[in-house]
Design a protein around this motif. Structure first.
Motif, PDB file in Angstrom:
ATOM      1  N   PHE A  65       0.845  -1.146   0.057  1.00 48.45           N
ATOM      2  CA  PHE A  65      -0.039  -0.128  -0.032  1.00 48.45           C
ATOM      3  C   PHE A  65       0.782   1.383   0.142  1.00 48.45           C
ATOM      4  O   PHE A  65       0.607   2.294  -0.801  1.00 48.45           O
ATOM      5  N   PHE A  66       2.038   1.306   0.639  1.00 46.24           N
ATOM      6  CA  PHE A  66       2.654   2.377   0.873  1.00 46.24           C
ATOM      7  C   PHE A  66       3.726   2.762  -0.400  1.00 46.24           C
ATOM      8  O   PHE A  66       3.685   3.605  -0.690  1.00 46.24           O
ATOM      9  N   LEU A  67       4.130   1.532  -0.886  1.00 44.90           N
ATOM     10  CA  LEU A  67       4.867   1.617  -2.191  1.00 44.90           C
ATOM     11  C   LEU A  67       4.108   2.167  -3.353  1.00 44.90           C
ATOM     12  O   LEU A  67       4.386   3.028  -4.018  1.00 44.90           O
ATOM     13  N   ARG A  68       2.732   2.004  -3.143  1.00 48.16           N
ATOM     14  CA  ARG A  68       1.668   2.255  -4.197  1.00 48.16           C
ATOM     15  C   ARG A  68       1.682   3.712  -4.245  1.00 48.16           C
ATOM     16  O   ARG A  68       1.416   4.531  -5.212  1.00 48.16           O
ATOM     17  N   LEU A  69       1.478   4.282  -2.775  1.00 49.75           N
ATOM     18  CA  LEU A  69       1.409   5.632  -2.610  1.00 49.75           C
ATOM     19  C   LEU A  69       2.564   6.435  -3.200  1.00 49.75           C
ATOM     20  O   LEU A  69       2.444   7.491  -3.739  1.00 49.75           O
ATOM     21  N   CYS A  70       3.679   5.724  -2.983  1.00 54.75           N
ATOM     22  CA  CYS A  70       5.001   6.314  -3.484  1.00 54.75           C
ATOM     23  C   CYS A  70       4.997   6.311  -5.081  1.00 54.75           C
ATOM     24  O   CYS A  70       5.440   7.337  -5.832  1.00 54.75           O
ATOM     25  N   ALA A  71       4.804   5.375  -5.577  1.00 52.60           N
ATOM     26  CA  ALA A  71       4.555   5.378  -6.960  1.00 52.60           C
ATOM     27  C   ALA A  71       3.537   6.195  -7.478  1.00 52.60           C
ATOM     28  O   ALA A  71       3.615   6.870  -8.669  1.00 52.60           O
ATOM     29  N   LEU A  72       2.355   6.426  -6.845  1.00 51.97           N
ATOM     30  CA  LEU A  72       1.233   7.340  -7.387  1.00 51.97           C
ATOM     31  C   LEU A  72       2.067   8.575  -7.459  1.00 51.97           C
ATOM     32  O   LEU A  72       1.657   9.531  -8.248  1.00 51.97           O
ATOM     33  N   GLY A  73       2.809   9.203  -6.083  1.00 52.57           N
ATOM     34  CA  GLY A  73       3.290  10.386  -6.222  1.00 52.57           C
ATOM     35  C   GLY A  73       4.453  10.723  -7.251  1.00 52.57           C
ATOM     36  O   GLY A  73       4.226  11.948  -7.805  1.00 52.57           O
ATOM     37  N   ALA A  74       5.317   9.511  -7.428  1.00 54.46           N
ATOM     38  CA  ALA A  74       6.255   9.837  -8.337  1.00 54.46           C
ATOM     39  C   ALA A  74       5.447  10.039  -9.873  1.00 54.46           C
ATOM     40  O   ALA A  74       5.978  10.768 -10.642  1.00 54.46           O
ATOM     41  N   ALA A  75       4.597   9.019 -10.158  1.00 56.08           N
ATOM     42  CA  ALA A  75       3.769   9.319 -11.509  1.00 56.08           C
ATOM     43  C   ALA A  75       3.129  10.525 -11.719  1.00 56.08           C
ATOM     44  O   ALA A  75       3.252  11.443 -12.812  1.00 56.08           O
ATOM     45  N   LEU A  76       2.528  10.952 -10.458  1.00 57.63           N
ATOM     46  CA  LEU A  76       1.547  12.324 -10.851  1.00 57.63           C
ATOM     47  C   LEU A  76       2.698  13.609 -10.846  1.00 57.63           C
ATOM     48  O   LEU A  76       2.719  14.091 -11.850  1.00 57.63           O
ATOM     49  N   GLY A  77       3.724  13.545 -10.173  1.00 59.18           N
ATOM     50  CA  GLY A  77       4.666  14.576 -10.194  1.00 59.18           C
ATOM     51  C   GLY A  77       5.297  14.464 -11.663  1.00 59.18           C
ATOM     52  O   GLY A  77       5.438  15.456 -12.345  1.00 59.18           O
ATOM     53  N   ALA A  78       5.671  13.267 -12.223  1.00 58.27           N
ATOM     54  CA  ALA A  78       6.183  13.340 -13.584  1.00 58.27           C
ATOM     55  C   ALA A  78       5.215  13.771 -14.571  1.00 58.27           C
ATOM     56  O   ALA A  78       5.692  14.415 -15.562  1.00 58.27           O
ATOM     57  N   ALA A  79       4.143  13.223 -14.529  1.00 52.77           N
ATOM     58  CA  ALA A  79       3.123  13.741 -15.401  1.00 52.77           C
ATOM     59  C   ALA A  79       3.060  15.263 -15.389  1.00 52.77           C
ATOM     60  O   ALA A  79       2.961  16.046 -16.504  1.00 52.77           O
ATOM     61  N   PHE A 124       7.175  13.062 -26.029  1.00 56.31           N
ATOM     62  CA  PHE A 124       6.594  13.367 -24.589  1.00 56.31           C
ATOM     63  C   PHE A 124       5.100  13.495 -24.451  1.00 56.31           C
ATOM     64  O   PHE A 124       4.721  13.462 -23.171  1.00 56.31           O
ATOM     65  N   ARG A 125       4.449  13.606 -25.566  1.00 54.01           N
ATOM     66  CA  ARG A 125       3.163  13.781 -25.580  1.00 54.01           C
ATOM     67  C   ARG A 125       2.621  12.301 -25.038  1.00 54.01           C
ATOM     68  O   ARG A 125       1.441  12.237 -24.117  1.00 54.01           O
ATOM     69  N   TYR A 126       3.087  11.193 -25.665  1.00 52.69           N
ATOM     70  CA  TYR A 126       2.978   9.807 -25.272  1.00 52.69           C
ATOM     71  C   TYR A 126       3.232   9.808 -23.644  1.00 52.69           C
ATOM     72  O   TYR A 126       2.440   8.920 -23.085  1.00 52.69           O
ATOM     73  N   PHE A 127       4.155  10.487 -23.196  1.00 49.79           N
ATOM     74  CA  PHE A 127       4.732  10.248 -21.747  1.00 49.79           C
ATOM     75  C   PHE A 127       3.594  10.837 -20.989  1.00 49.79           C
ATOM     76  O   PHE A 127       3.251  10.230 -20.104  1.00 49.79           O
ATOM     77  N   VAL A 128       3.071  12.025 -21.260  1.00 44.64           N
ATOM     78  CA  VAL A 128       2.178  12.627 -20.576  1.00 44.64           C
ATOM     79  C   VAL A 128       0.866  11.855 -20.358  1.00 44.64           C
ATOM     80  O   VAL A 128       0.271  11.382 -19.380  1.00 44.64           O
ATOM     81  N   ILE A 129       0.579  11.382 -21.706  1.00 41.10           N
ATOM     82  CA  ILE A 129      -0.674  10.355 -21.546  1.00 41.10           C
ATOM     83  C   ILE A 129      -0.627   9.022 -20.692  1.00 41.10           C
ATOM     84  O   ILE A 129      -1.282   8.669 -19.858  1.00 41.10           O
ATOM     85  N   SER A 130       0.700   8.515 -20.943  1.00 39.04           N
ATOM     86  CA  SER A 130       0.643   7.124 -20.085  1.00 39.04           C
ATOM     87  C   SER A 130       0.747   7.469 -18.897  1.00 39.04           C
ATOM     88  O   SER A 130       0.194   6.896 -17.959  1.00 39.04           O
ATOM     89  N   LEU A 131       1.563   8.341 -18.529  1.00 38.25           N
ATOM     90  CA  LEU A 131       1.615   8.632 -17.056  1.00 38.25           C
ATOM     91  C   LEU A 131       0.544   9.240 -16.220  1.00 38.25           C
ATOM     92  O   LEU A 131       0.051   8.700 -15.255  1.00 38.25           O
ATOM     93  N   ALA A 132      -0.323   9.649 -17.030  1.00 36.77           N
ATOM     94  CA  ALA A 132      -1.692  10.298 -16.419  1.00 36.77           C
ATOM     95  C   ALA A 132      -2.592   8.722 -16.324  1.00 36.77           C
ATOM     96  O   ALA A 132      -3.210   8.707 -15.190  1.00 36.77           O
ATOM     97  N   MET A 133      -2.438   8.233 -17.318  1.00 36.58           N
ATOM     98  CA  MET A 133      -3.092   6.707 -17.093  1.00 36.58           C
ATOM     99  C   MET A 133      -2.812   5.929 -16.038  1.00 36.58           C
ATOM    100  O   MET A 133      -3.665   5.483 -15.203  1.00 36.58           O
ATOM    101  N   VAL A 134      -1.358   6.032 -15.740  1.00 45.09           N
ATOM    102  CA  VAL A 134      -0.790   4.921 -14.710  1.00 45.09           C
ATOM    103  C   VAL A 134      -1.179   5.800 -13.456  1.00 45.09           C
ATOM    104  O   VAL A 134      -1.519   4.926 -12.239  1.00 45.09           O
TER     105      VAL A 134
END
Lengths: 209, 209
Positions: B53-67, B96-106
């Motif tokens: 659960f906590f690793l998932r929160l970390c990944a969520l933060g990293a993905a959101l920040g990246a997007a 980069f456009r693909y990156f934003v779409i993918s990271l938003a999806m993740v």
């Protein structure tokens, strides 16, 4: 859960058999006949292990083909000036060089993992080799996808160019070179997808029935 | 583990107390107490689920920040000609456009997966939600790594250029833009690595003890 309990019983009873050769009461043997009934999903797990082996061969072929296709991508244009020869090789792009190194590494890993896969076929309920494979399959799947995507991004720019940055497409001149590189990218992405599928299959093989 | 067993026993005894207040036969209670014996690794599995659960929160933060970092990467150069304005945006590169779409999806997936992770904490021995998470974590980890690597390949060329193809580095002019993009790439690769680690943890959670 039933599986875990029963395999536990098998282990216990085998030690009991050893004890019975030391001259204990025959009652213990009858309990062994009761306990060595196979768990019902042992066959399914063996099927998953066999599928794992063949998928691993597919991934091996795809990764090897991708590494060779990219590594031998080389095109010499049929005209030269007095000072210049126009030649494109795989190491003109750092992403392609990384691609060849990564895919060669993945190919080597897949080759070395085949014995572990065979162990999983022979002992479908063993968890240690399966966990080993899950860990390294995940890592190598990530490496394969990363190398393939990086090369794909470069191949894409090489095909279409980027007018915003004045990066001109080179595939108009180096058509064969680009085709080899594109084929290698496709092969690597197939290998990566197969590795991910193997990881998911392994999760099913590991789960308590 | 000892704690889990004791808390399990406490729960059993409390339910027995309730049953006995309703006036049932004591024989039923004893059979119930026999069936609810917990497997010894339930506590370990619960620990893995909490880490998940906590690793998932970390990944969520990293993905959101990246997007967000990539999506807002935008730089206007402080000089213009009569006809041109020099501006770099994230959608100047298709990668980069693909990156934003993918990271938003993740990011969306990780948000939706949190309830499943909570279910895994509450029921550490349930395999269905865990398998669901393994399958989609693998796929989304692959998507994250692919998007991050493709953007990394472009950022690398933007930083260093490629003399073989006359692709000039643009980061000398668009320094801030390149820094945002590089940060986003790093964030995405962290998110991808965390997702892979979650997949490996899930394999341990699924395995027969």
């Amino acid at each position: 859960m039933a599986t875990a309990e029963k395999s536990g019983e098998i282990a216990i009873n085998m030690s009991e058999t050893k004890a019975s050769t030391k001259g204990k009461a025959p009652l213990l043997n009858s309990s062994k006949a009761f306990a060595v009934v196979e768990p019902p999903n042992r066959g399914a797990k063996r099927g998953i292990a066999i599928a794992d082996f063949f998928l691993r061969l597919c991934a091996l072929g795809a990764a090897l083909g991708a590494a060779i296709s990219m590594g031998t991508a080389d095109q010499l244009l049929p005209f030269t000036t007095q000072f210049l020869q126009f030649e494109a090789q795989y190491d003109d792009f750092d992403a392609f060089r990384y691609f060849v190194i990564s895919l060669a590494m993945v190919t080597g890993y897949l080759l070395l993992s085949l014995p572990f896969s065979i162990v999983c076929i022979m002992r479908p309920l063993a968890t240690a080799p399966r966990l080993f494979l899950v860990i390294f399959d995940s890592i190598m799947g990530g490496v394969t996808i990363a190398a393939g995507s990086a090369a794909a991004a470069i191949v894409y720019v090489a095909h279409t160019g980027n007018p915003n940055t004045n990066w001109l497409p080179i595939c108009q001149q180096y058509g064969d070179y680009c085709q080899s590189a594109s084929g290698a990218v496709i092969g690597s992405l197939i290998a990566g997808a197969v590795l991910f599928f193997i990881v998911i299959l392994s999760a099913f093989a590991l789960k308590r029935s």
